[in-house]
Write an enzyme that holds these catalytic residues in place. Sequence first.
Site, PDB file in Angstrom:
ATOM      1  N   GLU A  60      19.772  -1.997 -10.727  1.00 38.38           N
ATOM      2  CA  GLU A  60      19.104  -3.201 -10.888  1.00 38.38           C
ATOM      3  C   GLU A  60      18.031  -3.034 -11.679  1.00 38.38           C
ATOM      4  O   GLU A  60      16.957  -2.328 -11.405  1.00 38.38           O
ATOM      5  CB  GLU A  60      18.805  -3.449  -9.419  1.00 38.38           C
ATOM      6  CG  GLU A  60      18.131  -5.155  -9.425  1.00 38.38           C
ATOM      7  CD  GLU A  60      18.046  -5.493  -8.199  1.00 38.38           C
ATOM      8  OE1 GLU A  60      17.152  -4.819  -7.366  1.00 38.38           O
ATOM      9  OE2 GLU A  60      18.264  -6.691  -7.539  1.00 38.38           O
TER      10      GLU A  60
ATOM     11  N   GLU B 257      17.367  -7.950   2.836  1.00 37.40           N
ATOM     12  CA  GLU B 257      18.116  -8.740   1.825  1.00 37.40           C
ATOM     13  C   GLU B 257      17.487  -7.843   0.559  1.00 37.40           C
ATOM     14  O   GLU B 257      16.359  -8.057   0.244  1.00 37.40           O
ATOM     15  CB  GLU B 257      17.796 -10.088   1.967  1.00 37.40           C
ATOM     16  CG  GLU B 257      18.275 -10.928   0.841  1.00 37.40           C
ATOM     17  CD  GLU B 257      19.699 -10.967   0.646  1.00 37.40           C
ATOM     18  OE1 GLU B 257      20.302 -11.141   1.663  1.00 37.40           O
ATOM     19  OE2 GLU B 257      20.095 -10.681  -0.704  1.00 37.40           O
TER      20      GLU B 257
HETATM   21  P1  NDP Z   1       9.057  -4.201  -3.005  1.00 34.58           P
HETATM   22  O1  NDP Z   1      10.514  -4.101  -2.282  1.00 34.58           O
HETATM   23  O2  NDP Z   1       8.337  -3.095  -3.030  1.00 34.58           O
HETATM   24  O3  NDP Z   1       8.282  -5.428  -2.254  1.00 34.58           O
HETATM   25  C1  NDP Z   1       8.826  -6.466  -1.481  1.00 34.58           C
HETATM   26  C2  NDP Z   1       7.701  -6.720  -0.304  1.00 34.58           C
HETATM   27  O4  NDP Z   1       7.671  -5.559   0.367  1.00 34.58           O
HETATM   28  C3  NDP Z   1       6.442  -7.153  -0.761  1.00 34.58           C
HETATM   29  O5  NDP Z   1       5.727  -7.800   0.064  1.00 34.58           O
HETATM   30  C4  NDP Z   1       5.737  -5.632  -0.709  1.00 34.58           C
HETATM   31  O6  NDP Z   1       4.482  -5.710  -0.584  1.00 34.58           O
HETATM   32  C5  NDP Z   1       6.524  -5.285   0.589  1.00 34.58           C
HETATM   33  N1  NDP Z   1       6.302  -3.632   0.849  1.00 34.58           N
HETATM   34  C6  NDP Z   1       6.111  -2.696  -0.095  1.00 34.58           C
HETATM   35  N2  NDP Z   1       6.117  -1.432   0.476  1.00 34.58           N
HETATM   36  C7  NDP Z   1       6.339  -1.773   1.760  1.00 34.58           C
HETATM   37  C8  NDP Z   1       6.286  -0.967   2.980  1.00 34.58           C
HETATM   38  N3  NDP Z   1       6.233   0.452   2.878  1.00 34.58           N
HETATM   39  N4  NDP Z   1       6.409  -1.238   4.263  1.00 34.58           N
HETATM   40  C9  NDP Z   1       6.527  -2.749   4.343  1.00 34.58           C
HETATM   41  N5  NDP Z   1       6.428  -3.587   3.397  1.00 34.58           N
HETATM   42  C10 NDP Z   1       6.236  -3.129   2.184  1.00 34.58           C
HETATM   43  O7  NDP Z   1       9.533  -4.971  -4.514  1.00 34.58           O
HETATM   44  P2  NDP Z   1       8.688  -4.978  -5.701  1.00 34.58           P
HETATM   45  O8  NDP Z   1       7.889  -6.205  -5.589  1.00 34.58           O
HETATM   46  O9  NDP Z   1       7.801  -3.883  -5.966  1.00 34.58           O
HETATM   47  O10 NDP Z   1       9.636  -5.073  -6.918  1.00 34.58           O
HETATM   48  C11 NDP Z   1      10.263  -3.620  -7.141  1.00 34.58           C
HETATM   49  C12 NDP Z   1      11.847  -4.232  -7.622  1.00 34.58           C
HETATM   50  O11 NDP Z   1      12.483  -4.794  -6.064  1.00 34.58           O
HETATM   51  C13 NDP Z   1      12.172  -5.297  -8.668  1.00 34.58           C
HETATM   52  O12 NDP Z   1      12.104  -4.696  -9.712  1.00 34.58           O
HETATM   53  C14 NDP Z   1      13.812  -5.249  -7.967  1.00 34.58           C
HETATM   54  O13 NDP Z   1      14.600  -4.695  -8.458  1.00 34.58           O
HETATM   55  C15 NDP Z   1      13.623  -5.491  -6.757  1.00 34.58           C
HETATM   56  N6  NDP Z   1      13.332  -6.721  -5.856  1.00 34.58           N
HETATM   57  C16 NDP Z   1      14.213  -7.524  -5.441  1.00 34.58           C
HETATM   58  C17 NDP Z   1      14.233  -8.577  -4.963  1.00 34.58           C
HETATM   59  C18 NDP Z   1      15.424  -9.414  -4.503  1.00 34.58           C
HETATM   60  O14 NDP Z   1      15.436 -10.513  -4.488  1.00 34.58           O
HETATM   61  N7  NDP Z   1      16.367  -8.761  -4.027  1.00 34.58           N
HETATM   62  C19 NDP Z   1      13.004  -9.351  -4.941  1.00 34.58           C
HETATM   63  C20 NDP Z   1      11.998  -8.664  -5.300  1.00 34.58           C
HETATM   64  C21 NDP Z   1      12.062  -7.198  -5.810  1.00 34.58           C
HETATM   65  P3  NDP Z   1       3.307  -5.468  -1.828  1.00 34.58           P
HETATM   66  O15 NDP Z   1       3.869  -6.547  -2.777  1.00 34.58           O
HETATM   67  O16 NDP Z   1       2.107  -5.504  -1.460  1.00 34.58           O
HETATM   68  O17 NDP Z   1       3.777  -4.213  -2.474  1.00 34.58           O
END
Ligand code: NDP
Length: 505
Positions: free
Chosen positions: A393, A259
Amino acid sequence: MPVEPVSAAAAPVFKLFIGGEWVASRSGRTFESLNPADRRDVVGHFQAGTAGDTAMAIGAAQAAFPAWRNTPAPRRGEILYAFGALMGQHKERLAQAMTREMGKVIAEARGDVQEGIDIAYLMAGEGRRMFGDTTPSELPDKWAMSIRQPLGVAGIITPWNFPMAIPCWKMMPALVTGNTVVFKPASDTPHCATLLVELMQQAGFPAGTVNLVTGSGAEVGDTIVDSPDVPVISFTGSSVTGKGIAAKGGQRLKRLSLELGGKNAVAVMRDADLDLAVDGILWSAFGTTGQRCTACSRVVVDRPVADALVAKLKARAEKMRLGYGLDATTDVGPLINGAAVAKVAEYVEIGKGEARLVCGGSIAADGDLANGSFFEPTIFSNVAPMARIAQEEIFGPVLSVIPVDGYDEVVKAVNGTRYGLSSSIFTENVNTAFRAMRDFETGIVYVNAGTIGAETHLPFGGWKETGNGHREAGHVAIDTFTEWKAVYIDFSGRLQRAQIDNQPG
Ligand code: NDP
């Protein structure tokens, strides 16, 4: 600020939850979670989980799987009911903790907890449904049916923007269908995750069915994605991370429910109730400080009403009060962290070169806001449909108003992004409304409402690069976490051959 900041020295230490025990990470390291409205306020110290900790959690989930899959589904559902009830009892405490750790205003935090309760109850009911089919066999004295079965250990990787709702949206269907779970929450909201798992333990989920590993995405998340012992991953987050998980998990032919991003549009037609449209747009654009995957970041407006709409939006947006979400007078809380502020500021600079800045546009750091991550609600007008601020985004309080001429151009602009999560149309014409319901290429369409506000008993998810075709919530949510098994029972007492014995020649 309504709350005294807690210093790093005074902040509590939290642990991992593996095999029914709260344990320290083998790393011996912790990381801090900070209040985004006041970064002097330390919510807690959380374990920096390692690949080894994650492997232990996967092992615990594997060990718990046989007994859990054989627990009658209605009994599993009863534990979900108990968990939903506990969330209800603790709703205010959970909501306040969420506002402190993640920043959203308290009314929205209560809504986030409520979504968790709603999905717990909805999925508890699946314990007594989980329907398969029975169907006639093509042969006499033969029974045919299909049943759902769990996959095994589910990897749950979640973002910070809905720190309780999203984990519940994923864990409840995983658990009721008989899977066990390894949950890796976002590093910005480990406290919310810990509070949820404490209540899951209290609700009676057996040891090992739910495991929590805090720590980095690069280490904990990647270990889950790469593990041959985790057959299904449910992930919400950025497109970049989602694509990486798709590539890596795809190598192991895992079930992947992704998602990802959105660039959601509200369409405003010339016959719309403009005041209603303004209410819907502001709520969708600046609620959760624009940090929802369903947030409205584009308004596609029919040109004859564009100026009037922009004037009304500006008047209202300029009055919105920034502040700590626990303060009852706050309309818009902080962004999640300093990196998010920098990203939003960068896009606003890009926007200034592409369109007309109507209001906002600056980091807010006066008075009480000085120690937080605040950005003013920002509106750009005269934005071209393909401008960067209309395509990428931003995930913050930045709205682009795109004027176009008539319905066909509205549809073209609404659909003209690589994402397809949510859309909405404001119109008083029922024919236009039905055309939009047919023509908008998004997983969710609203009529005369904003782009946010999904209800848990309908499917949630998007088209195009918003995801990979799976849906969360609704009864279809259990598709991600179950395999189909077709079962044939022959009671004829002889060997019957399908497609052969009952066909001529
Ligand atoms: P990420 O996609 O990096 O993080 C989401 C989750 O994935 C977190 O639990 C993160 O852990 C984890 N994650 C990060 N890298 C990996 C990996 N290589 N393998 C497996 N899991 C991983 O999003 P961010 O929080 O950095 O947000 C950045 C941008 O993403 C936002 O500005 C927005 O544009 C988008 N976003 C969209 C969302 C939505 O609802 N569609 C929700 C959140 C973000 P950790 O936190 O430890 O890095």
